[in-house]
Motif scaffolding. Structure first.
Motif, mmCIF file in Angstrom:
data_model
loop_
_atom_site.group_PDB
_atom_site.id
_atom_site.type_symbol
_atom_site.label_atom_id
_atom_site.label_comp_id
_atom_site.label_asym_id
_atom_site.label_seq_id
_atom_site.Cartn_x
_atom_site.Cartn_y
_atom_site.Cartn_z
ATOM 1 N N PHE A 1 -12.518 -18.336 -11.245
ATOM 2 C CA PHE A 1 -13.883 -17.977 -11.638
ATOM 3 C C PHE A 1 -14.655 -17.519 -10.407
ATOM 4 C CE2 PHE A 1 -18.350 -19.383 -12.186
ATOM 5 C CZ PHE A 1 -18.693 -18.575 -13.262
ATOM 6 N N ARG A 2 -15.427 -16.448 -10.535
ATOM 7 C CA ARG A 2 -16.270 -15.960 -9.439
ATOM 8 C C ARG A 2 -17.694 -16.461 -9.663
ATOM 9 N NH1 ARG A 2 -12.727 -11.692 -10.421
ATOM 10 N NH2 ARG A 2 -11.520 -11.054 -8.603
ATOM 11 N N LEU A 3 -18.201 -17.208 -8.671
ATOM 12 C CA LEU A 3 -19.516 -17.838 -8.790
ATOM 13 C C LEU A 3 -20.504 -17.186 -7.828
ATOM 14 C CD1 LEU A 3 -21.291 -20.195 -9.906
ATOM 15 C CD2 LEU A 3 -20.553 -21.492 -7.876
ATOM 16 N N PRO A 4 -21.518 -16.494 -8.341
ATOM 17 C CA PRO A 4 -22.558 -15.955 -7.464
ATOM 18 C C PRO A 4 -23.545 -17.058 -7.061
ATOM 19 C CG PRO A 4 -22.997 -15.333 -9.741
ATOM 20 C CD PRO A 4 -21.703 -16.075 -9.744
ATOM 21 N N ILE A 5 -23.858 -17.155 -5.771
ATOM 22 C CA ILE A 5 -24.863 -18.117 -5.284
ATOM 23 C C ILE A 5 -25.856 -17.377 -4.398
ATOM 24 C CG2 ILE A 5 -23.268 -20.076 -5.425
ATOM 25 C CD1 ILE A 5 -23.030 -19.923 -2.362
ATOM 26 N N SER A 6 -27.002 -17.985 -4.257
ATOM 27 C CA SER A 6 -28.056 -17.353 -3.454
ATOM 28 C C SER A 6 -27.775 -17.522 -1.958
ATOM 29 C CB SER A 6 -29.414 -17.967 -3.805
ATOM 30 O OG SER A 6 -29.456 -19.327 -3.401
ATOM 31 N N GLY B 1 -16.809 -15.220 -0.518
ATOM 32 C CA GLY B 1 -15.374 -15.069 -0.722
ATOM 33 C C GLY B 1 -14.597 -16.361 -0.536
ATOM 34 N N GLU B 2 -15.267 -17.402 -0.043
ATOM 35 C CA GLU B 2 -14.597 -18.691 0.153
ATOM 36 C C GLU B 2 -14.251 -19.300 -1.206
ATOM 37 O OE1 GLU B 2 -15.292 -22.660 2.959
ATOM 38 O OE2 GLU B 2 -16.574 -20.880 3.168
ATOM 39 N N GLU B 3 -13.131 -20.025 -1.280
ATOM 40 C CA GLU B 3 -12.618 -20.523 -2.560
ATOM 41 C C GLU B 3 -12.575 -22.040 -2.544
ATOM 42 O OE1 GLU B 3 -9.492 -18.227 -5.028
ATOM 43 O OE2 GLU B 3 -8.367 -19.822 -4.026
ATOM 44 N N GLN C 1 -19.421 -16.012 -4.248
ATOM 45 C CA GLN C 1 -19.912 -14.698 -3.854
ATOM 46 C C GLN C 1 -21.398 -14.823 -3.525
ATOM 47 O OE1 GLN C 1 -18.806 -12.326 -7.305
ATOM 48 N NE2 GLN C 1 -17.036 -11.513 -6.209
ATOM 49 N N VAL C 2 -21.724 -14.672 -2.251
ATOM 50 C CA VAL C 2 -23.110 -14.782 -1.806
ATOM 51 C C VAL C 2 -23.835 -13.501 -2.193
ATOM 52 C CG1 VAL C 2 -24.667 -15.119 0.144
ATOM 53 C CG2 VAL C 2 -22.450 -16.299 0.080
#
Length: 388
Positions: free
Chosen positions: A287-292, A322-324, A348-349
């Motif tokens: 899962f790709r998680l966008p964070i602020s 990109g860190e997992e 994903q920042v």
């Protein structure tokens, strides 16, 4: 449809007798005039019947392979395939004609060995029960259905024993008579002149297919085939954790058997739809998680969606885009086993693209405090924290 008998049935030239019969039943179910909407269905159905008649008869098939399609048909018209030896004599006739020896020639056994011999007394062996053909269909599932396991209903069109005649191919009150082709023996005998002498071979009667009997009329529904094409609604239990491309088997849900044999099986190919959030690799999910930007700098606890809910994930300070990270046990269930795979979350920042005045002033202050050059030893995120 090609005229070549192998192409008509869609089989290779080295197909076994069972494969040829299975291919015929498939074509018969597809092109039966009572169920097919193809305007050429009747003609295709007749071609399939003829192809099956020739290719399931050992001697005829040998002759067909030897002569090719056109010459075989010519020989058949002259009686050089089914009739006695006289029909094939002379120019353009039986390719083995004109070199006759006496019946019972010493070369007869050699000829039989070379061309595979006849059926001998085994013509009625075709009456033995045979299992029906396996059929194949497909069901498509969502990832959520695979996660939980589900009972899935689907519809399949398949050949069935004719309900009108119970698979006999004729009405129950039809008169039965001895086959005039073989006089009720179920076998016919062919005498052929060859370069090695005159050869006599026995084969299954093509008219009664070895039964020795024919009926005064055929079934009006199946036209003597004993099968019709019917639609069936079935349900299958899909086990949790099944993967895209795997196959389930439903025993006894395939095509009807021959001569009282059991039905074949139904093979169900499983297809799993792509999910909008998750990518699957085995039993693991990604899962790709966008964070602020600030959460990546200072760290935070964030909520991550899972297939059946949500889970908390601790984002450490200074996380790079990109860190997992791994959340154990939040992947797909192991098929017919215990436990689950893992959920891998790739951070994903997100760089803001619409800043208000306060945000702009803060970033400008950071830029002034840090300058344009970033100290590699101190680290980019460490400099941000220090500037604040």
């Amino acid at each position: 449809m090609s005229e070549d008998f192998y192409d008509v049935l869609g089989v290779s030239r080295d197909a076994t007798e069972d494969e040829i019969k299975q291919a015929y039943r498939k074509k018969a179910a597809e092109y039966h005039p009572d169920v097919s909407e193809d305007p050429e269905a009747e003609e295709k159905f007749k071609k399939a019947q003829k192809a099956k008649e020739v290719l399931t008869d050992e001697e005829k098939r040998q002759m067909y392979d030897q002569l090719g399609h056109e010459r075989f048909q010519q020989a058949e018209k002259r009686g050089g395939v089914d009739g006695g030896g006289a029909g094939g004599r002379g120019r353009g006739g039986d390719p083995f004609g004109g070199m006759g020896g006496g019946q019972g020639s010493p070369f007869e056994d050699i000829f039989n060995q070379f061309f595979g011999g006849g059926r001998g007394g085994g013509g009625r062996g075709q009456d033995r029960p045979r299992q029906g053909q396996n059929l194949r269909t497909q069901v498509t599932l969502d990832l959520e259905e695979v996660y939980e396991g589900v009972e899935k209903q689907f519809t399949v069109t398949r050949p069935e024993e004719c309900p009108e005649c119970n698979g006999r191919g004729h009405p129950p009150d039809a008169d039965v008579n001895s086959c005039p082709e073989c006089n009720g023996r179920g076998q016919t005998t062919t005498v052929r002149d060859t370069p090695l002498g005159r050869v006599q071979q026995t084969q299954t009667c093509p008219r009664c297919e070895g039964s020795g009997e024919i009926y005064s009329e055929t079934c009006s529904v199946c036209r003597g085939d004993g099968i019709t094409r019917e639609e069936a609604t079935l349900s299958v239990d899909i086990p949790a954790g099944i993967r895209d491309g795997q196959t389930l088997r439903m025993e006894g849900e395939g095509a009807p058997g021959e001569n009282g044999g059991p039905k074949g099986d139904l093979l169900i190919d499983v297809a799993v739809r792509d999910h909008e959030n998750f990518e699957r690799d085995g039993d693991d999910l990604y899962f790709r998680l966008p964070i602020s930007f600030p959460k990546a700098v200072f760290g935070a606890t964030v909520e991550v969606p899972t297939v059946d809910g949500a889970a908390d994930l601790d984002i450490p300070a200074g996380t790079q885009s990109g860190e997992e990270f791994r959340i154990r046990g939040e992947g797909m269930p192991h098929l017919r086993g215990r436990g689950h795979g893992d959920l891998y979350v790739q951070v994903q920042v997100v760089t803001p693209d619409d800043l208000n005045e306060e945000q702009k002033e803060a970033l400008e202050a950071f830029a002034e405090a840090g300058g344009e050059d970033v100290d590699v030893n101190e680290g980019f995120f460490e400099k941000i924290k220090n500037s604040f």
